[in-house]
Design a protein around this motif. Structure first.
Motif, PDB file in Angstrom:
ATOM      1  N   CYS A 314       0.853  -1.183   0.000  1.00  0.00           N
ATOM      2  CA  CYS A 314       0.000   0.000   0.000  1.00  0.00           C
ATOM      3  C   CYS A 314       0.891   1.237   0.000  1.00  0.00           C
ATOM      4  O   CYS A 314       1.722   1.406   0.904  1.00  0.00           O
ATOM      5  CB  CYS A 314      -0.900   0.018   1.226  1.00  0.00           C
ATOM      6  N   GLY A 316       0.792   5.322  -0.028  1.00  0.00           N
ATOM      7  CA  GLY A 316      -0.126   6.440   0.126  1.00  0.00           C
ATOM      8  C   GLY A 316       0.351   7.440   1.157  1.00  0.00           C
ATOM      9  O   GLY A 316       1.516   7.453   1.566  1.00  0.00           O
ATOM     10  N   SER A 320      -3.553   6.465   4.330  1.00  0.00           N
ATOM     11  CA  SER A 320      -3.156   5.071   4.122  1.00  0.00           C
ATOM     12  C   SER A 320      -2.260   4.563   5.242  1.00  0.00           C
ATOM     13  O   SER A 320      -2.097   3.355   5.407  1.00  0.00           O
ATOM     14  CB  SER A 320      -2.416   4.916   2.785  1.00  0.00           C
ATOM     15  N   SER A 342      -4.124   1.071  10.076  1.00  0.00           N
ATOM     16  CA  SER A 342      -4.309   1.453   8.675  1.00  0.00           C
ATOM     17  C   SER A 342      -5.256   0.493   7.977  1.00  0.00           C
ATOM     18  O   SER A 342      -5.387  -0.667   8.376  1.00  0.00           O
ATOM     19  CB  SER A 342      -2.961   1.456   7.947  1.00  0.00           C
ATOM     20  N   GLY A 344      -4.790  -0.888   5.265  1.00  0.00           N
ATOM     21  CA  GLY A 344      -3.994  -1.988   4.728  1.00  0.00           C
ATOM     22  C   GLY A 344      -3.840  -3.127   5.709  1.00  0.00           C
ATOM     23  O   GLY A 344      -3.916  -4.305   5.338  1.00  0.00           O
ATOM     24  N   ASN A 357       3.071  -1.721   4.354  1.00  0.00           N
ATOM     25  CA  ASN A 357       2.570  -0.354   4.354  1.00  0.00           C
ATOM     26  C   ASN A 357       3.724   0.579   4.023  1.00  0.00           C
ATOM     27  O   ASN A 357       4.595   0.825   4.847  1.00  0.00           O
ATOM     28  CB  ASN A 357       1.943   0.009   5.699  1.00  0.00           C
ATOM     29  N   SER A 359       3.614   3.779   3.302  1.00  0.00           N
ATOM     30  CA  SER A 359       2.960   5.083   3.347  1.00  0.00           C
ATOM     31  C   SER A 359       3.512   5.927   4.494  1.00  0.00           C
ATOM     32  O   SER A 359       4.182   5.418   5.392  1.00  0.00           O
ATOM     33  CB  SER A 359       1.450   4.906   3.531  1.00  0.00           C
ATOM     34  N   ALA A 391      -2.554   5.065  -3.394  1.00  0.00           N
ATOM     35  CA  ALA A 391      -3.537   6.072  -2.995  1.00  0.00           C
ATOM     36  C   ALA A 391      -2.816   7.395  -2.749  1.00  0.00           C
ATOM     37  O   ALA A 391      -2.655   7.847  -1.611  1.00  0.00           O
ATOM     38  CB  ALA A 391      -4.289   5.614  -1.744  1.00  0.00           C
ATOM     39  N   TYR A 506     -11.101   3.586   9.097  1.00  0.00           N
ATOM     40  CA  TYR A 506     -10.087   2.736   8.463  1.00  0.00           C
ATOM     41  C   TYR A 506     -10.648   1.338   8.166  1.00  0.00           C
ATOM     42  O   TYR A 506     -10.350   0.750   7.125  1.00  0.00           O
ATOM     43  CB  TYR A 506      -8.835   2.656   9.335  1.00  0.00           C
TER      44      TYR A 506
END
Length: 544
Positions: A314, A316, A320, A342, A344, A357, A359, A391, A506
């Protein structure tokens, strides 16, 4: 209505609040004994057209069942397995009859290779001696009975579920009659052994026609979607046995211990549904695609078919990264990336996938490309994933008001030519990730509408992402601008804290992402059939 009838009606109503399949989760340990269709086998094709066969157990229906309900599943299956081979040494060789491998439940799915591949004799229950298995005949019935007896020596109170083979044709041809005879033998076995139940796939699994075959199979073996479908079917059939006679399963937690409550009721051969009719046929509705369906019309359990992806990344910004706002005593805001919350990571817990993740609060496409990914080592192949969910755009276009650019600014094979605008940096990110994982699937997330007068920017962003899906292969739009709820004041009252999502927000975003990807998979299942081969050189045919 008398009190007894009222109580029964109330109980039935309470049971209906538990989704079908859920009571299969009472088993905390379960073993799957079977052949390639239980081992998670996939077919590939070499350049010369010769087939390859690969047991990929992480994609087996047993593994999906385990992830759906948190069950520890031991896969005792293998390509080509027969009851004879399992009896004649393979199980001993693998240590499956060791007390350390004992389970509360065993699902046994054998018979295809015994009866069809090798043309073995079916046999009858008269050749099965539960307490003296060495006397069993050397046919399928005798070998299967021997296996059950052996497991019962290790765990006498375990529950056994014998799986019939699905009917593959509506006609009564010889192959169908053999499958029916196999099912009838299993039913008789359930009357011979205590705590043994039939999973009647012959009668209750849907007939697979061309539409279903495209979604559920890749060659003679299942696609990733097919293994999820099978996991749901198994869960629902086990669940039905439990609902029918809950007292027979009340002491499951005591299996493997000396503990008892009232003597552990025993079931023998009670397999008929007193209400009649199929409870499995509507499983077809879990993957059928309706041309009038909108992406978020269904909210799917356990990630739906998004669970075919075992690794996800992910990319973002704060929305995110699981960012939350706090207030200090002086009234100043604090901002905290709490990755565990998150969307994710909620997807990871829903599907059992490994989710990276990548992000951070405040992230932009420019920041990700010019500094962040390099400084964090996120271009390292260890972060390669089968699916990337990107994202980015809120900070670039809403807060920084940078130039969005157009798809004409993107040069997929020569990203160094991309200009320094949002489209150019976004395209560079995708191009770099495609070098790391060329066959990955990419999901580009647009921004939901919001009543702040800036939806023109959000629409431009959405249209740009849609154009990108035509430039990059295996790339899809998650059109939250069109289909996700608008971020109104009423919405924010429930799902925001300050300018960021609250925990429920979320979770809701995770459900929406899963459901949207599920929609895309059902819309074009052949485009996702080879997901297990991402990151390898294996292929079945040229991918769509």
């Amino acid at each position: 209505m008398d009190n007894e009838k009222k109580n029964k009606k109330a109980l039935c109503g309470a049971l209906r609040t538990v989704p079908e399949g859920a009571f299969s989760s009472i088993f905390r340990t379960l073993a799957v004994v079977g052949d390639s269709l239980s081992a998670g086998e996939f077919e590939s094709r070499a350049a010369d057209g010769s087939p390859g066969f690969h047991d990929m157990r992480e994609y087996s229906w047993g593994a999906y069942l385990g992830r759906m309900y948190g069950i520890r599943v031991t896969n005792m299956a293998r390509d080509g397995m027969t009851a004879r081979e399992f009896r004649d040494g393979w199980a001993d060789q693998m240590g499956f009859f060791s007390p350390a491998a004992a389970c509360q439940a065993y699902v046994i799915a054998l018979g295809i290779n015994d009866l069809f591949t090798y043309g073995g004799e079916l046999g009858t229950v008269d050749e099965v001696f539960p307490d003296e298995p060495e006397k069993n005949g050397r046919n399928f019935a005798g070998n299967l009975g021997w296996i059950i007896s052996k497991f019962r020596e290790i765990e006498p109170r375990a529950r056994f579920f014998l799986m019939a083979t699905p009917r593959h044709s509506a006609e009564e041809n010889p192959a169908v009659l053999t499958r029916k005879a196999h099912r009838d033998l299993l039913r008789e076995m359930c009357g011979l052994f205590p705590n043994t139940y039939l999973l009647d796939m012959f009668e209750e699994f849907p007939l697979i026609y061309e539409e279903e075959h495209r979604a559920l199979f890749m060659g003679d073996h299942m696609s990733p979607m097919g293994y999820i479908f099978m996991a749901r079917a198994v869960a629902r059939l086990i669940d039905r046995h439990i609902r029918r006679d809950p007292r027979a399963f009340a002491e499951v937690p005591f299996i493997g211990t000396g503990l008892r409550y009232h003597g552990d009721p025993v079931c023998r051969g009670e397999n008929e549904d007193e209400n009649g009719g199929s409870h499995i046929m509507d499983l077809c509705e879990t993957f059928r695609f309706d041309e009038n369906e909108k992406p978020l019309d269904r909210v799917v359990p356990n990630g739906g078919f998004s669970a075919i992806f075992r690794t996800v990344a992910c990319i973002g910004d704060s929305l995110s990264s699981g960012e939350f706002e706090s207030k200090r005593e002086d009234g100043e805001n604090g901002y905290h990336d709490m990755f565990e919350y998150s969307w994710g990571q909620f997807i990871a817990r829903d599907t059992g996938a490994k989710v990276h993740n990548l992000s951070r609060g405040g992230m932009t496409a420019k920041g990700y490309w010019t500094d962040f990914a390099d400084s964090m080592g996120y271009w390292d192949p260890k972060y390669a994933a089968q699916a990337y969910i990107i994202a980015l755009g809120v900070n670039d276009l809403i807060y920084c008001r940078w130039e969005p650019g157009s798809v004409g600014d993107i040069h997929p094979d020569e990203p160094e030519k991309n200009p320094e605008n949002f489209a150019g940096y976004y395209g560079r990110i995708i191009s770099r990730l495609k070098k790391i994982q060329p066959r990955a699937r990419f999901f580009l997330m647009s921004m939901p509408k919001e009543d702040d007068g800036l939806d023109g920017i959000r629409e431009t962003h959405r249209d740009l992402l849609r154009d990108m899906t035509k430039v990059f292969r295996h790339t899809y739009l998650l059109d939250f601008y069109e289909y996700f709820p608008a971020q109104t004041e009423e919405y924010k009252e429930f799902f925001y804290t300050g300018s960021h999502l609250d925990p429920m927000g979320y979770v809701l975003t995770a459900k929406a992402v899963e459901s949207y990807i599920d929609y895309l998979v059902r819309k074009d299942p052949r485009a996702f059939a080879e997901v297990p081969f991402i990151g390898s050189d294996l292929k079945f045919k040229e991918e769509i």
